[in-house]
Design a protein around this motif. Structure first.
Motif, mmCIF file in Angstrom:
data_model
loop_
_atom_site.group_PDB
_atom_site.id
_atom_site.type_symbol
_atom_site.label_atom_id
_atom_site.label_comp_id
_atom_site.label_asym_id
_atom_site.label_seq_id
_atom_site.Cartn_x
_atom_site.Cartn_y
_atom_site.Cartn_z
ATOM 1 N N ASN A 148 0.868 -1.308 0.168
ATOM 2 C CA ASN A 148 0.174 0.534 0.148
ATOM 3 C C ASN A 148 0.995 1.395 -0.079
ATOM 4 O O ASN A 148 0.883 2.386 0.694
ATOM 5 C CB ASN A 148 -1.176 -0.259 0.883
ATOM 6 C CG ASN A 148 -1.983 -1.024 0.767
ATOM 7 O OD1 ASN A 148 -2.584 -1.427 0.210
ATOM 8 N ND2 ASN A 148 -2.281 -1.796 2.105
ATOM 9 N N THR A 149 1.892 1.306 -0.423
ATOM 10 C CA THR A 149 3.257 2.103 -1.128
ATOM 11 C C THR A 149 2.911 3.180 -2.406
ATOM 12 O O THR A 149 3.185 1.866 -3.188
ATOM 13 C CB THR A 149 4.387 2.064 -0.393
ATOM 14 O OG1 THR A 149 4.371 1.337 0.831
ATOM 15 C CG2 THR A 149 5.505 2.951 -0.778
ATOM 16 N N GLU A 150 3.034 3.931 -2.103
ATOM 17 C CA GLU A 150 3.407 5.170 -4.111
ATOM 18 C C GLU A 150 5.317 4.458 -4.227
ATOM 19 O O GLU A 150 5.152 5.252 -3.224
ATOM 20 C CB GLU A 150 2.758 5.891 -3.319
ATOM 21 C CG GLU A 150 2.693 6.951 -5.118
ATOM 22 C CD GLU A 150 2.102 8.353 -5.262
ATOM 23 O OE1 GLU A 150 2.492 8.505 -6.195
ATOM 24 O OE2 GLU A 150 1.154 8.545 -4.661
ATOM 25 N N ILE A 151 5.581 4.083 -4.793
ATOM 26 C CA ILE A 151 6.672 3.669 -5.519
ATOM 27 C C ILE A 151 7.441 4.758 -6.197
ATOM 28 O O ILE A 151 6.506 4.509 -7.412
ATOM 29 C CB ILE A 151 7.026 2.651 -4.807
ATOM 30 C CG1 ILE A 151 6.177 2.062 -4.026
ATOM 31 C CG2 ILE A 151 8.270 2.438 -5.665
ATOM 32 C CD1 ILE A 151 7.023 0.385 -4.302
ATOM 33 N N ASP A 152 7.886 5.600 -6.245
ATOM 34 C CA ASP A 152 8.346 6.322 -7.673
ATOM 35 C C ASP A 152 9.882 6.319 -7.843
ATOM 36 O O ASP A 152 10.466 6.898 -7.066
ATOM 37 C CB ASP A 152 7.828 8.091 -7.258
ATOM 38 C CG ASP A 152 8.237 8.713 -8.814
ATOM 39 O OD1 ASP A 152 8.479 7.766 -9.382
ATOM 40 O OD2 ASP A 152 7.924 9.868 -8.383
ATOM 41 N N VAL A 153 10.592 5.583 -8.858
ATOM 42 C CA VAL A 153 11.911 5.596 -9.060
ATOM 43 C C VAL A 153 12.745 6.283 -10.293
ATOM 44 O O VAL A 153 11.868 6.196 -10.916
ATOM 45 C CB VAL A 153 12.383 4.444 -9.008
ATOM 46 C CG1 VAL A 153 14.050 4.486 -9.162
ATOM 47 C CG2 VAL A 153 11.657 3.154 -7.581
ATOM 48 N N GLU A 154 13.805 7.326 -10.114
ATOM 49 C CA GLU A 154 14.202 7.735 -11.358
ATOM 50 C C GLU A 154 15.714 7.129 -11.647
ATOM 51 O O GLU A 154 16.013 7.566 -10.474
ATOM 52 C CB GLU A 154 13.762 8.995 -10.756
ATOM 53 C CG GLU A 154 14.882 10.246 -12.619
ATOM 54 C CD GLU A 154 14.000 11.956 -12.409
ATOM 55 O OE1 GLU A 154 15.751 11.842 -12.519
ATOM 56 O OE2 GLU A 154 13.550 11.783 -12.304
#
Length: 113
Positions: free
Chosen positions: A27-33
């Motif tokens: 239940n985690t919004e994950i954003d990887v750049e």
């Protein structure tokens, strides 16, 4: 060395990733750049999305969204679909390090850099 993140709820945003990375979320919004192409693995359980921005060089993508959607930059790879899942896998820009993404009930979004 490698980066390992475990998260429950909320948001994880990683910018400028330049080393091997694994993110496990619930239940985690994950954003990887990515700053450069390195192997990353992201697993997420829940309705939140997984967003990844690869570096400009090549990579091998293995993405699976169960009860969710996959979106890719136009002309990247084709998405295969069954009633409960979408999958995209293959070499992008000639291949390279592996980007492995799994989302159960959430979406996977690959953004162009």
């Amino acid at each position: 060395g490698p980066v390992r993140v475990n998260a429950v709820g909320g948001r994880v945003a990683l910018r400028g990733v330049a080393t091997e990375c694994r993110v496990d979320g619930r239940n985690t919004e994950i954003d990887v750049e990515l700053a450069r192409q390195v192997s990353i693995t992201v697993y997420n359980e829940g309705d939140e999305s997984v967003d990844v921005t690869p570096a400009a060089s090549g990579y091998m993508l293995d993405a699976l969204a169960t009860s969710g959607r996959i979106s890719l930059p136009e002309g990247t790879l084709s998405i295969t679909e069954t009633p409960n899942e979408q999958r995209a896998s293959g070499a992008v820009r000639g291949g390279g390090p592996a980007i492995t993404l799994r989302a159960n009930r959430g979406d996977i979004n690959i953004r162009a850099k």
